[in-house]
Design a protein around this motif. Structure first.
Motif, PDB file in Angstrom:
ATOM      1  N   TYR A 176       0.825  -1.211   0.000  1.00 28.08           N
ATOM      2  CA  TYR A 176       0.000   0.000   0.000  1.00 28.08           C
ATOM      3  C   TYR A 176       0.860   1.263   0.000  1.00 28.08           C
ATOM      4  N   GLY A 177       1.830   1.288  -0.872  1.00 27.26           N
ATOM      5  CA  GLY A 177       2.688   2.456  -0.972  1.00 27.26           C
ATOM      6  C   GLY A 177       1.938   3.681  -1.490  1.00 27.26           C
ATOM      7  N   VAL A 178       2.269   4.844  -0.934  1.00 28.79           N
ATOM      8  CA  VAL A 178       1.606   6.100  -1.284  1.00 28.79           C
ATOM      9  C   VAL A 178       2.652   7.091  -1.768  1.00 28.79           C
ATOM     10  N   VAL A 179       2.312   7.840  -2.811  1.00 28.23           N
ATOM     11  CA  VAL A 179       3.206   8.883  -3.303  1.00 28.23           C
ATOM     12  C   VAL A 179       2.362  10.103  -3.648  1.00 28.23           C
ATOM     13  N   ASP A 180       2.960  11.277  -3.511  1.00 28.83           N
ATOM     14  CA  ASP A 180       2.273  12.480  -3.979  1.00 28.83           C
ATOM     15  C   ASP A 180       3.261  13.353  -4.731  1.00 28.83           C
ATOM     16  N   THR A 181       2.757  14.036  -5.719  1.00 30.41           N
ATOM     17  CA  THR A 181       3.575  14.948  -6.519  1.00 30.41           C
ATOM     18  C   THR A 181       3.006  16.362  -6.420  1.00 30.41           C
ATOM     19  N   LEU A 182       2.419  16.671  -5.292  1.00 29.27           N
ATOM     20  CA  LEU A 182       1.722  17.939  -5.124  1.00 29.27           C
ATOM     21  C   LEU A 182       2.682  19.051  -4.721  1.00 29.27           C
ATOM     22  N   GLY A 183       2.371  20.237  -5.162  1.00 28.90           N
ATOM     23  CA  GLY A 183       3.144  21.392  -4.752  1.00 28.90           C
ATOM     24  C   GLY A 183       2.749  21.837  -3.362  1.00 28.90           C
ATOM     25  N   PRO A 184       3.434  22.857  -2.833  1.00 27.44           N
ATOM     26  CA  PRO A 184       3.126  23.322  -1.479  1.00 27.44           C
ATOM     27  C   PRO A 184       1.734  23.938  -1.389  1.00 27.44           C
ATOM     28  N   SER A 185       1.053  23.599  -0.310  1.00 26.65           N
ATOM     29  CA  SER A 185      -0.259  24.154  -0.003  1.00 26.65           C
ATOM     30  C   SER A 185      -0.556  23.813   1.443  1.00 26.65           C
ATOM     31  N   PRO A 186      -1.479  24.519   2.092  1.00 23.98           N
ATOM     32  CA  PRO A 186      -1.828  24.163   3.479  1.00 23.98           C
ATOM     33  C   PRO A 186      -2.299  22.715   3.595  1.00 23.98           C
ATOM     34  N   ALA A 230      -1.481  20.127   1.565  1.00 22.97           N
ATOM     35  CA  ALA A 230      -0.355  19.217   1.378  1.00 22.97           C
ATOM     36  C   ALA A 230       0.538  19.196   2.616  1.00 22.97           C
ATOM     37  N   GLU A 231       0.724  20.355   3.239  1.00 22.42           N
ATOM     38  CA  GLU A 231       1.524  20.409   4.462  1.00 22.42           C
ATOM     39  C   GLU A 231       0.828  19.654   5.597  1.00 22.42           C
ATOM     40  N   ALA A 232      -0.504  19.760   5.660  1.00 23.10           N
ATOM     41  CA  ALA A 232      -1.254  19.024   6.680  1.00 23.10           C
ATOM     42  C   ALA A 232      -1.115  17.530   6.464  1.00 23.10           C
ATOM     43  N   TYR A 233      -1.196  17.096   5.215  1.00 23.93           N
ATOM     44  CA  TYR A 233      -1.055  15.672   4.912  1.00 23.93           C
ATOM     45  C   TYR A 233       0.341  15.195   5.293  1.00 23.93           C
ATOM     46  N   ALA A 234       1.342  16.009   5.003  1.00 21.87           N
ATOM     47  CA  ALA A 234       2.719  15.642   5.356  1.00 21.87           C
ATOM     48  C   ALA A 234       2.875  15.503   6.870  1.00 21.87           C
ATOM     49  N   ARG A 235       2.215  16.385   7.641  1.00 20.95           N
ATOM     50  CA  ARG A 235       2.297  16.273   9.099  1.00 20.95           C
ATOM     51  C   ARG A 235       1.628  14.977   9.571  1.00 20.95           C
ATOM     52  N   ILE A 236       0.492  14.649   8.969  1.00 22.48           N
ATOM     53  CA  ILE A 236      -0.203  13.419   9.358  1.00 22.48           C
ATOM     54  C   ILE A 236       0.631  12.191   9.019  1.00 22.48           C
ATOM     55  N   LEU A 237       1.412  12.279   7.942  1.00 21.50           N
ATOM     56  CA  LEU A 237       2.269  11.155   7.542  1.00 21.50           C
ATOM     57  C   LEU A 237       3.604  11.156   8.279  1.00 21.50           C
ATOM     58  N   GLY A 238       3.730  12.000   9.292  1.00 24.13           N
ATOM     59  CA  GLY A 238       5.017  12.223   9.933  1.00 24.13           C
ATOM     60  C   GLY A 238       5.815  10.977  10.244  1.00 24.13           C
ATOM     61  N   SER A 239       5.178   9.945  10.817  1.00 24.32           N
ATOM     62  CA  SER A 239       5.929   8.757  11.230  1.00 24.32           C
ATOM     63  C   SER A 239       5.807   7.608  10.235  1.00 24.32           C
ATOM     64  N   LEU A 240       5.161   7.853   9.083  1.00 28.95           N
ATOM     65  CA  LEU A 240       4.973   6.779   8.118  1.00 28.95           C
ATOM     66  C   LEU A 240       6.300   6.434   7.456  1.00 28.95           C
ATOM     67  N   ARG A 241       6.610   5.152   7.429  1.00 24.81           N
ATOM     68  CA  ARG A 241       7.818   4.696   6.747  1.00 24.81           C
ATOM     69  C   ARG A 241       7.577   4.779   5.242  1.00 24.81           C
ATOM     70  N   ARG A 242       8.242   5.717   4.592  1.00 24.52           N
ATOM     71  CA  ARG A 242       8.022   5.938   3.163  1.00 24.52           C
ATOM     72  C   ARG A 242       8.915   5.015   2.343  1.00 24.52           C
ATOM     73  N   THR A 243       8.380   4.507   1.253  1.00 22.59           N
ATOM     74  CA  THR A 243       9.147   3.664   0.350  1.00 22.59           C
ATOM     75  C   THR A 243       9.974   4.545  -0.576  1.00 22.59           C
ATOM     76  N   ASP A 244      11.209   4.157  -0.797  1.00 23.84           N
ATOM     77  CA  ASP A 244      12.064   4.880  -1.738  1.00 23.84           C
ATOM     78  C   ASP A 244      11.431   4.784  -3.133  1.00 23.84           C
ATOM     79  N   PRO A 245      11.112   5.923  -3.773  1.00 26.22           N
ATOM     80  CA  PRO A 245      10.457   5.865  -5.080  1.00 26.22           C
ATOM     81  C   PRO A 245      11.198   5.016  -6.096  1.00 26.22           C
ATOM     82  N   SER A 246      12.523   4.976  -5.997  1.00 23.50           N
ATOM     83  CA  SER A 246      13.292   4.202  -6.970  1.00 23.50           C
ATOM     84  C   SER A 246      13.126   2.702  -6.782  1.00 23.50           C
ATOM     85  N   GLN A 247      12.574   2.289  -5.622  1.00 26.75           N
ATOM     86  CA  GLN A 247      12.410   0.872  -5.335  1.00 26.75           C
ATOM     87  C   GLN A 247      11.016   0.363  -5.697  1.00 26.75           C
TER      88      GLN A 247
END
Length: 241
Positions: free
Chosen positions: A167-177, A179-196
């Motif tokens: 269930y890997g998640v990626v976003d290509t969104l520019g800065p916005s309130p 997008a920043e809120a989503y990034a804060r909510i994802l704070g501790s999520l282990r992100r997959t390296d896009p190249s992998q």
């Protein structure tokens, strides 16, 4: 049920006051991300209806199947494995199926957004991983059969266990309130390296992305489940005669 849980030493680790405070403290953009998850789950299940009973004749035999909402649902959640929107969407599916009792088990300390989501979805029982999940399930089971959903926490056998790597998640969104809120909510999520990863499960993007589901920026936080629906929160009985 609250009094019974307290007698068994299973009182929730989060108070009503904690939930109410989280509702007040969570910024509007973070609330919006979670509300998008809930709204999308409702939209994707619009028109769903529980078939409470059906009968099938198989030659000289007859099959009668009945279904009813599970008596409870327990969600085992790890924010390092799944985004909060996935949990909010899953809980919404249980509510669509009219499950009357819902509990969440998640490692402490809890993010305010997690507590807001529980308050927004009227989840009264939030526990840390110190709780004995088997004892909690047994106590809630006095009311009938229930469902346990594992979103990355582990430690309890259930057929509804989901592998974070799928269930890997990626976003290509520019800065916005938002997008920043989503990034804060994802704070501790282990992100997959896009190249992998050659293909994602979910992408928030206005560009062409190789993903199973691609959502536009206005739906940031929406989470469509592939292998979970209201029907998974039903208890079925089959009788042959």
């Amino acid at each position: 049920m609250d009094a019974q849980l307290e007698r068994l030493g299973l009182a929730p680790h989060v108070t009503d006051a904690d939930l109410a405070q989280a509702y007040e403290d969570t910024p509007a953009p973070e609330k919006g991300v979670i509300k998008n998850a809930v709204a999308m789950a409702h939209a994707l299940t619009r028109g769903w209806a529980m078939t409470s009973e059906r009968a099938v004749h198989l030659g000289s035999a007859a099959l009668k199947e009945s279904a009813r909402p599970a008596a409870f649902a327990v969600f085992l959640y790890h924010s390092g494995c799944f985004p909060l929107s996935a949990l909010a969407s899953a809980i919404t599916l249980a509510l669509v199926a009219r499950v009357p009792q819902v509990a969440v088990v998640a490692p402490a300390p809890w993010d305010r957004a997690l507590l807001f989501a529980c308050d927004f979805l009227s989840v009264p029982w939030v526990y840390s991983t110190d709780v004995d999940v088997s004892a909690l399930v047994a106590a809630l089971g006095v009311a009938g059969d229930g469902v346990v959903v594992d979103l990355g926490l582990g430690g309890f056998p259930t057929p509804l266990a989901f592998t974070p790597e799928d269930y890997g998640v990626v976003d290509t969104l520019g800065p916005s309130p938002q997008a920043e809120a989503y990034a804060r909510i994802l704070g501790s999520l282990r992100r997959t390296d896009p190249s992998q990863r050659s293909r994602w499960y979910l992408a928030y993007s206005e560009e062409e992305v190789c993903a199973r589901f691609v959502l536009p920026p206005r739906l940031l936080g929406g989470w469509p489940w592939d292998r979970l629906g209201p029907e998974d929160f039903l208890v079925r009985t089959t009788i042959f005669s």
